[in-house]
Design an enzyme around this catalytic site. Structure first.
Site, PDB file in Angstrom:
ATOM      1  CG  ASP A   8      -2.261   0.646   0.978  1.00  0.00           C
ATOM      2  OD1 ASP A   8      -2.295   1.889   0.972  1.00  0.00           O
ATOM      3  OD2 ASP A   8      -3.269  -0.051   0.784  1.00  0.00           O
ATOM      4  CG  ASP A  31      -2.567   2.236  18.574  1.00  0.00           C
ATOM      5  OD1 ASP A  31      -2.357   2.759  19.685  1.00  0.00           O
ATOM      6  OD2 ASP A  31      -3.622   2.393  17.933  1.00  0.00           O
ATOM      7  CG  HIS A  87      -5.312   3.766   1.533  1.00  0.00           C
ATOM      8  ND1 HIS A  87      -4.933   2.511   1.082  1.00  0.00           N
ATOM      9  CD2 HIS A  87      -6.634   3.893   1.269  1.00  0.00           C
ATOM     10  CE1 HIS A  87      -6.003   1.905   0.560  1.00  0.00           C
ATOM     11  NE2 HIS A  87      -7.047   2.714   0.667  1.00  0.00           N
ATOM     12  CG  ASN A 116     -13.856   1.656  -3.096  1.00  0.00           C
ATOM     13  OD1 ASN A 116     -14.154   0.541  -2.704  1.00  0.00           O
ATOM     14  ND2 ASN A 116     -12.831   2.328  -2.615  1.00  0.00           N
ATOM     15  CB  SER A 163      -9.274   0.308   0.745  1.00  0.00           C
ATOM     16  OG  SER A 163      -8.732   0.543  -0.518  1.00  0.00           O
TER      17      SER A 163
END
Length: 400
Positions: free
Chosen positions: A143, A152, A175, A274, A350
């Site tokens: 990506d 995190d 993204h 999409n 996605s």
């Protein structure tokens, strides 16, 4: 020559070589068209690659070459003759799949479900109650890269590689970081927000094949796939592609790349796209998810309804194989966004794709399944939704 219909192209070409004799294919390209390509098997330096007419991805048996119209004509003639060159295709431009917000919906609001502990996506696929964690399984997300300093993932080993010239793997887009979070992020966010990672103990391989502007090319994807195979990744997650018109042939080059990856134990999972605007418009599954040997993922919302943007099966070329949660998905982001900390809610096939890839990692851990067995076990988990299989394939993916 196979030519993508109405697709953006780079001016380069993909050449499929006989995987049993890649060296013979390289010699034949040089003989018939005067093209000299460097091979990844030779550990070519960037300078050597830049000086060559192209590069051969040795493990895939695929070359990406610069070629004049006369050279393309010579390569095409070689395809029609017996020999190690079997397909020539124009290289496509690809993009991160992003879906527009649904008109009249507050995108900042959480979906109407209790997400105090886990996101609705984790709950919907059953990851929140699964004993599997993905431990020992390698998952590659190809990506826009990864926000290396994301809190995190503190203390978590994430292998990274950039395939975009002049850009580090660090994700200035967001993204890629979001997709990695859904596939393999934490079950307890550092900010105190809900857990959002499906395979939270999987080993993450972040390949940057799209630029910080969210675009790339077929060659970057192929480089990422070869890297994932070389590193023993059981799953490759790709939330990217190019739209196609109904009836456009799928890429024979990517189909062979997928089958060769499967033979080495690597399952490729890709977003369907999409481009739909339901209920009036259903667009076909995009490239490369429309290849038969790439698992294509559509998206559903919290009500288990098909997302308005999710591409569907509209002809005999590409089909949706399975669906995952893809609307109002909370996951990691590259910066503080709207007071959510380094997290964001976005939507698209996605977002569904890394949920499916994460579940694939859980199945790979539990059953030691790879390749076609992993595909079959993944499809068998699908929960029927009372929706057409042309939209949802086997149904909503479920953790083991």
């Amino acid at each position: 020559m196979s030519q993508p219909t109405d697709a953006e192209t780079t001016g380069r070409y993909l050449v499929l070589l006989d995987d049993k004799s890649v060296a013979a294919g390289a010699r034949e390209m040089n003989r018939v068209a005067g093209i000299s390509a460097a091979s990844t098997a030779d550990s070519a330096t960037r300078a050597e690659l830049a000086a060559a007419d192209g590069v051969i991805f040795q493990d895939l048996g695929i070359a990406v070459v610069n070629a004049t119209p006369d050279q393309v004509q010579q390569l095409t003639r070689a395809v029609d003759a017996p020999g190690p060159i079997s397909v020539v295709e124009a290289e496509r431009v690809v993009h991160a799949y992003t879906a527009p917000p649904d008109t009249g919906v507050d995108q900042a609001a959480a979906p109407a479900v209790d997400e105090s502990v886990f996101t609705w996506g984790l709950q919907a696929v059953g990851a929140s109650i699964s004993s599997a964690t993905g431990k020992g399984v390698r998952i590659a997300v190809l990506d826009t890269g990864f926000t290396v300093a994301h809190p995190d993932f503190a203390g978590r080993a994430v292998m990274t590689q950039s395939f975009i010239a002049g850009e580090t793997v660090d994700d200035a887009h967001g993204h890629g970081t979001h997709c990695i979070g859904s596939a393999a992020g934490p079950r307890k966010a550092a900010s105190g927000g809900p857990g959002y990672g499906v395979a939270h103990e999987a080993e993450v391989y972040a390949g940057k094949v799209l630029s910080n502007q969210g675009s790339g090319s077929d060659s970057g994807i192929l480089a990422g796939i070869e890297w994932a195979i070389a590193n023993g990744c059981a799953v490759v997650s790709m939330s990217l592609g190019a739209s196609v018109r109904p009836g456009t042939p799928y890429s024979q080059v990517f189909e062979q790349a997928a089958t060769r990856a499967m033979a080495k134990g690597t399952l490729i999972i890709a977003a369907a796209g999409n481009e739909s605007n339901r209920p009036g418009k259903v667009a076909p599954v995009g490239h490369p998810a429309n290849c038969p040997s790439i698992l294509s993922v559509g998206a559903v919302d919290v009500q288990r309804a098909i997302a308005f943007f999710s591409c569907g099966t509209v002809d005999s070329v590409g089909q949706v194989d399975i669906v995952g949660p893809g609307v109002d998905i909370y996951s990691s982001w590259n910066k503080d966004d709207g007071g959510l900390g380094p997290h964001k809610r976005i939507q698209g096939t996605s977002m569904a794709t890394p949920h499916v890839a994460g579940v694939a990692a859980l199945i790979a851990e539990k059953h030691n399944a790879r390749g076609w067995e992993l595909w079959a076990r993944l499809a068998q988990t699908g929960r029927r939704l009372g929706l057409p299989s042309t939209d949802v394939g086997a149904g909503l993916v479920q953790a083991p």
